[in-house]
Design a protein around this motif. Structure first.
Motif, mmCIF file in Angstrom:
data_model
loop_
_atom_site.group_PDB
_atom_site.id
_atom_site.type_symbol
_atom_site.label_atom_id
_atom_site.label_comp_id
_atom_site.label_asym_id
_atom_site.label_seq_id
_atom_site.Cartn_x
_atom_site.Cartn_y
_atom_site.Cartn_z
ATOM 1 N N LYS A 1 -32.626 -10.097 14.875
ATOM 2 C CA LYS A 1 -32.175 -8.737 15.159
ATOM 3 C C LYS A 1 -31.056 -8.252 14.247
ATOM 4 N N TRP A 2 -30.529 -9.101 13.358
ATOM 5 C CA TRP A 2 -29.529 -8.643 12.401
ATOM 6 C C TRP A 2 -30.175 -8.454 11.034
ATOM 7 N N LEU A 3 -29.785 -7.421 10.328
ATOM 8 C CA LEU A 3 -30.374 -7.099 9.038
ATOM 9 C C LEU A 3 -29.572 -7.780 7.928
ATOM 10 N N PRO A 4 -30.189 -8.658 7.132
ATOM 11 C CA PRO A 4 -29.462 -9.308 6.033
ATOM 12 C C PRO A 4 -29.098 -8.283 4.950
ATOM 13 N N MET A 5 -27.810 -8.219 4.597
ATOM 14 C CA MET A 5 -27.340 -7.241 3.610
ATOM 15 C C MET A 5 -26.200 -7.845 2.797
ATOM 16 N N PRO A 6 -26.077 -7.434 1.511
ATOM 17 C CA PRO A 6 -24.868 -7.792 0.764
ATOM 18 C C PRO A 6 -23.661 -7.121 1.409
ATOM 19 N N PHE A 7 -22.492 -7.742 1.266
ATOM 20 C CA PHE A 7 -21.271 -7.209 1.862
ATOM 21 C C PHE A 7 -20.286 -6.807 0.768
ATOM 22 N N PRO A 8 -19.653 -5.658 0.892
ATOM 23 C CA PRO A 8 -19.836 -4.650 1.933
ATOM 24 C C PRO A 8 -20.877 -3.620 1.525
ATOM 25 N N ALA A 9 -21.787 -3.296 2.421
ATOM 26 C CA ALA A 9 -22.801 -2.278 2.153
ATOM 27 C C ALA A 9 -22.175 -0.892 2.282
ATOM 28 N N SER A 10 -22.634 0.044 1.455
ATOM 29 C CA SER A 10 -22.145 1.418 1.529
ATOM 30 C C SER A 10 -23.240 2.394 1.957
ATOM 31 N N ARG A 11 -24.497 1.997 1.831
ATOM 32 C CA ARG A 11 -25.607 2.851 2.252
ATOM 33 C C ARG A 11 -26.813 1.972 2.559
ATOM 34 N N VAL A 12 -27.509 2.275 3.659
ATOM 35 C CA VAL A 12 -28.681 1.499 4.065
ATOM 36 C C VAL A 12 -29.794 2.468 4.420
ATOM 37 N N ASP A 13 -30.927 2.308 3.773
ATOM 38 C CA ASP A 13 -32.121 3.087 4.087
ATOM 39 C C ASP A 13 -33.155 2.137 4.685
ATOM 40 N N VAL A 14 -33.362 2.241 5.990
ATOM 41 C CA VAL A 14 -34.288 1.358 6.678
ATOM 42 C C VAL A 14 -34.928 2.122 7.825
ATOM 43 N N GLU A 15 -36.208 1.895 8.036
ATOM 44 C CA GLU A 15 -36.916 2.536 9.132
ATOM 45 C C GLU A 15 -36.855 1.646 10.363
ATOM 46 N N GLY A 16 -36.905 2.284 11.524
ATOM 47 C CA GLY A 16 -36.876 1.536 12.772
ATOM 48 C C GLY A 16 -35.648 1.866 13.596
ATOM 49 N N ARG A 17 -35.500 1.162 14.680
ATOM 50 C CA ARG A 17 -34.416 1.403 15.636
ATOM 51 C C ARG A 17 -33.249 0.463 15.327
ATOM 52 N N TRP A 18 -32.458 0.834 14.354
ATOM 53 C CA TRP A 18 -31.304 0.035 13.941
ATOM 54 C C TRP A 18 -30.023 0.759 14.307
ATOM 55 N N ARG A 19 -29.002 -0.015 14.708
ATOM 56 C CA ARG A 19 -27.701 0.530 15.060
ATOM 57 C C ARG A 19 -26.635 -0.129 14.196
ATOM 58 N N TYR A 20 -25.496 0.540 14.096
ATOM 59 C CA TYR A 20 -24.425 0.113 13.196
ATOM 60 C C TYR A 20 -23.194 -0.299 13.995
ATOM 61 N N GLU A 21 -22.650 -1.480 13.678
ATOM 62 C CA GLU A 21 -21.412 -1.966 14.298
ATOM 63 C C GLU A 21 -20.307 -1.876 13.263
ATOM 64 N N PRO A 22 -19.366 -0.927 13.394
ATOM 65 C CA PRO A 22 -18.418 -0.631 12.314
ATOM 66 C C PRO A 22 -17.472 -1.763 11.972
ATOM 67 N N ALA A 23 -16.928 -2.489 12.984
ATOM 68 C CA ALA A 23 -15.905 -3.496 12.703
ATOM 69 C C ALA A 23 -16.445 -4.602 11.806
ATOM 70 N N ARG B 1 -19.353 -4.262 10.100
ATOM 71 C CA ARG B 1 -20.248 -3.640 9.120
ATOM 72 C C ARG B 1 -21.623 -4.307 9.170
ATOM 73 N N MET B 2 -22.179 -4.395 10.380
ATOM 74 C CA MET B 2 -23.461 -5.059 10.594
ATOM 75 C C MET B 2 -24.469 -4.049 11.135
ATOM 76 N N LEU B 3 -25.743 -4.271 10.841
ATOM 77 C CA LEU B 3 -26.831 -3.512 11.425
ATOM 78 C C LEU B 3 -27.586 -4.418 12.388
ATOM 79 N N VAL B 4 -27.747 -3.959 13.625
ATOM 80 C CA VAL B 4 -28.399 -4.756 14.656
ATOM 81 C C VAL B 4 -29.562 -3.970 15.227
ATOM 82 N N GLY B 5 -30.674 -4.651 15.472
ATOM 83 C CA GLY B 5 -31.855 -4.002 16.013
ATOM 84 C C GLY B 5 -31.667 -3.596 17.460
#
Length: 829
Positions: free
Chosen positions: A356-378, A380-384
């Protein structure tokens, strides 16, 4: 072996056999031996209590006390009084363990690690079920209803495993229940008279022998248990949080961790999952990407940040999540003077990689992904959200390649107080040798940057540590102390230990979990395998933000700013990716500087204070599970007090003002004492008035009071004879005895006099009778009359009568409809 001993053994075995369905959920499953030992102690306590007293509440109280002492000695000995008795500190620590276990249940996939919190939940839950089964089957001799808590235990296992508890475990649990029923049946057969007593007492719901009208009580009980069992089996799996969606993957918890084809890769948590994944002989691809970065050696793909260390393990704090913004906020603490290059990558997740977590380089500045993803600011994670996973996901990430210099890190400013306080917190149970070792290793360092580099180099090169994925070790404070002593482990131990030691030095630290950059392929793409799973520490420096370090030897790459000789070259500009006709991601990402000179002049490059609208976090299942636990505990505490509550309410209704009763109370009052079966005597209709209702209600209260103190009612007695019997058997003297006779005369008058006269002070008379019984009883009898009054059985009788009445009316309506249908004329064909 006696009947009770056989029932006790069967209850113990049935509980453990039902708990067997929980064994596949946790690895290793040694908790079952602890549960078996505690259950044996609880069963022994019940056996001794029943031997010395026939009062039914006493065994349950003794067993509860033994269970509390045993669980305290096992899970909170350091905080307990004399390592055995639960004090305030032990209770607080147990609550923390339970909370940690609830969080672990929602975080880890199957099989979850055997953390202290999960172990407490498993052992404690099994012991509670064992208590209920023993109380029902042995204390109250009702083995059939004992199947409900056993079913609840199996349903919990089925719910947590996503319905995959397996037929073998169901068969085992069912066998345990059958053994319990057979043990009770053998006990009843040894008493014969209780088996064939088919004739029921007068007025009791049910049938007499040969009536053929309604089912026998065992049949009705079986139907009720079956209905409740079906409801529990349907509801429980939906109410429990699933053990799915672990840190690295967890396809429903059913993955094999890489064995065979077509299965999901089950990588669960830093300790269990990473170790299992790194041991695999065959590496399997989980992700492939293309990027315009000229050097991918430092392009770690980050999943989640573990920022909370509670002494048992590192875990993520529960924080609000929000919709993914079009552009992510500027990284916290990153200043304009640090060289930053913006790079872009196109990613494709494997079909057999699901988490449920999206693998991304850190720190990401923009993410284009389809689906039901949410963002956790502290973090900087995307969780399904709503079961959204990475299976087959295609997405593009624009990230910042941050390259601070050693000089910039050494000159870092003061950390904001709120951030420093949150990310330097360590548990009080952290051994003193951890901080002492950190001070020794970093002795002579001039600033936090030099301390961080010395810690990294001590783990990776100078401290004599050895990388070994076969080391068996935990993640708590004792595991860190043991790791520093034995000096062997894998990335989890290195990252957890360095982060904990950095915190003791006042450096904000957390642990990141994800994947190393992967292996470049001939077509220009980069392949990330399951054996690239990794964990590393992130330390905070004001001006550079969260900064990666690499303490694990022979794994990953050490950042340039953390090497002994830091290169001073400028950042390399982005390069265009190769174009290929392969099926891998090939869209050409755009590359641009994250902060142009014009933006710098306008002052638009600083950290953004985004107006983050607090959204509800995704811990709904965990909150629901916690609520269910709270409700369950409340029921366990309240259910034993229900007889007390009913008795108090009935007394207040009977002895209250005249308008508190109605004709139904008058009609239900017997001519003599209340019969044991609860059926009202057939009294004269002349007692239907208000005077009769009050008098008969007080008389019933006196009879129930006598019953509570051990004087059973006798339906065959007249009111005068019943009064004499109550006075004699209750050993009443003085005012209390005279009060019984006065109320009995009043009852005779309202039953037989043509015009009964109202009698004043009836409620006071009942109070005198109760005071007389209380004064003449010993302490045990008083407690029994208060907490477990015998007259409370009227509730069960009333419910049975109501059920029988409803069943009879339904049967009559069904028969009438059937007869009407049969009489209806049939049209000619």
């Amino acid at each position: 072996m006696s009947g009770r001993a056989r029932l006790t053994s069967a209850s113990w075995a049935a509980t453990l056999m039902a708990a067997g369905a929980l064994l596949p959920l946790v690895k290793p499953a040694t908790w079952i031996f602890t549960a078996a030992f505690v259950l044996a102690l609880v069963s022994g306590a019940g056996t001794l209590a029943r031997r010395f007293s026939s009062a039914r509440p006493l065994p349950l109280l003794a067993q509860t006390a033994v269970a509390l002492l045993a669980l305290t000695a096992i899970f909170t000995p350091e905080q307990a009084v004399l390592r055995l008795f639960p004090g305030p500190e032990a209770v607080t620590h147990a609550v923390e363990l339970f909370r940690a276990g609830a969080e672990d249940v929602g975080r880890y996939a199957v099989p979850a690690p055997d953390t202290e919190g999960i172990r407490l939940m498993l052992v404690g839950g099994t012991v509670v079920i064992g208590l209920l089964v023993d109380a029902l089957a042995v204390t109250f001799r009702k083995a059939a209803p004992a199947g409900l808590p056993l079913l609840a235990l199996y349903s919990v296992a089925a719910g947590l495993s996503g319905g995959g508890a397996g037929w073998l475990w169901f068969l085992l649990a069912g066998t345990g229940y059958l053994l319990l029923l057979l043990a009770e049946g053998r006990d009843r057969l040894s008493q014969w008279g209780r088996v064939f007593g088919g004739v029921q007492r007068t007025g009791r719901p049910g049938t007499t022998v040969g009536s053929g009208g309604q089912d026998f009580a065992p049949v009705r009980t079986g139907r009720r248990i079956g209905a409740v069992a079906l409801g529990v089996a349907l509801v429980v799996p939906f109410a429990l949080p699933g053990l799915s969606g672990g840190l690295l993957a967890g396809g429903g918890g059913g993955g094999s961790g890489g064995a065979g084809k077509g299965g999901t890769i089950s990588t669960v948590n830093p300790l269990v999952s990473l170790q299992d994944d790194l041991r695999q002989q065959d590496d399997r691809e989980v992700l492939r990407y293309r990027t315009n970065a000229s050097d991918t050696s430092g392009m770690y793909l980050r999943l989640v940040a573990l920022d909370r260390f509670d002494g048992l393990s590192w875990k993520s704090s529960v924080r609000p999540i929000e919709d993914v913004p079009e552009r992510l906020p500027w990284p916290e603490g990153l200043a304009q003077g640090v060289r930053v290059t913006e790079v872009t990558g196109n990613f494709v997740a494997s079909e057999n990689y699901e988490q449920k977590w999206l693998p991304m380089p850190f720190p990401a500045s923009r993410v284009d992904v389809e689906g039901r993803w949410r963002y956790e600011p502290a973090g900087r994670m995307l969780v399904g959200d709503d079961k959204q996973t990475t299976r087959g996901a295609r997405y593009q990430v624009t990230s910042l390649d941050v390259r601070p210099t050693a000089e910039q890190l050494a000159a870092a400013g003061a950390v904001p107080e709120k951030l420093r306080r949150e990310y330097t917190e360590v548990p009080a149970s952290l051994p003193a040798d951890v901080k002492a070792t950190a001070l020794k290793v970093t002795g002579g360092a001039r600033n936090d940057y030099e301390r961080a580099v010395r810690l990294q180099d001590w783990f990776a090169r100078d401290g004599g540590f050895r990388y070994d994925v076969d080391v068996q070790s935990g993640t708590g404070v004792q595991a860190i102390s043991r790791f520093l002593k034995d000096k062997e482990g894998f990335c989890v131990h290195f990252s957890f230990s360095m982060a904990a030691m950095a915190r003791t030095l006042g450096i904000p630290a957390r642990v990141a979990v994800g994947f190393m950059p992967g292996t470049p392929q001939s077509d220009g793409s980069v392949s990330v395998g399951i054996r690239d799973a990794h964990a590393w520490p992130e330390l905070y420096f004001e001006g550079a933000g969260w900064t990666r370090f690499e303490p694990t030897p022979a794994r990953g790459s050490t950042p340039a700013y953390a090497r002994p000789a830091t290169p001073s070259g400028s950042a390399t500009g982005p390069a265009q990716p190769q174009q290929s006709a392969s099926a891998q991601p090939s869209a050409a990402p755009s590359a641009s500087e994250s902060c142009t000179p014009q933006m710098r002049r306008l002052g638009e490059c600083g950290p953004e204070q985004a107006a983050v609208e607090t959204a509800p976090d995704d811990s709904g299942p965990h909150l629901l599970g916690t609520a269910l636990v709270v409700v369950g505990v409340a029921l366990v505490l309240v259910l034993p007090l229900l007889p007390l509550f009913w008795r108090s309410r009935a007394r207040a209704r009977r002895l209250g003002p005249a308008g508190a009763w109605d004709a139904e109370e008058a009609a239900a009052a017997p001519s003599g004492p209340a019969p044991p079966d609860g059926r009202p005597g057939r009294s004269s209709a002349r007692g239907a008035g208000g005077t009769a209702a009050r008098t008969l209600a007080v008389w019933r209260e006196i009879n129930d009071t006598a019953w509570d103190y051990g004087v059973e009612p006798d339906e065959s007695q007249t009111p005068r004879g019943a009064a004499a019997r109550i006075v004699r058997l209750g050993e009443l003297r003085g005012e209390s005895a005279d009060a019984v006779h006065r109320v009995a005369r009043a009852v005779e008058e309202v039953l037989y006099a043509p015009r009964p006269q109202p009698v004043a002070g009836l409620a006071e008379e009942a109070g005198r009778v109760r005071a007389g019984f209380h004064a003449g009883a010993n302490r045990r009898t008083r407690l029994r009359a208060l907490l477990a009054p015998r007259s409370a059985v009227r509730v069960r009788w009333a419910a049975s009568a109501r059920w029988a009445s409803v069943a009879a009316r339904w049967s009559e309506r069904r028969d009438a409809l059937t007869a009407r249908f049969r009489r209806a004329p049939h049209g000619a064909g």
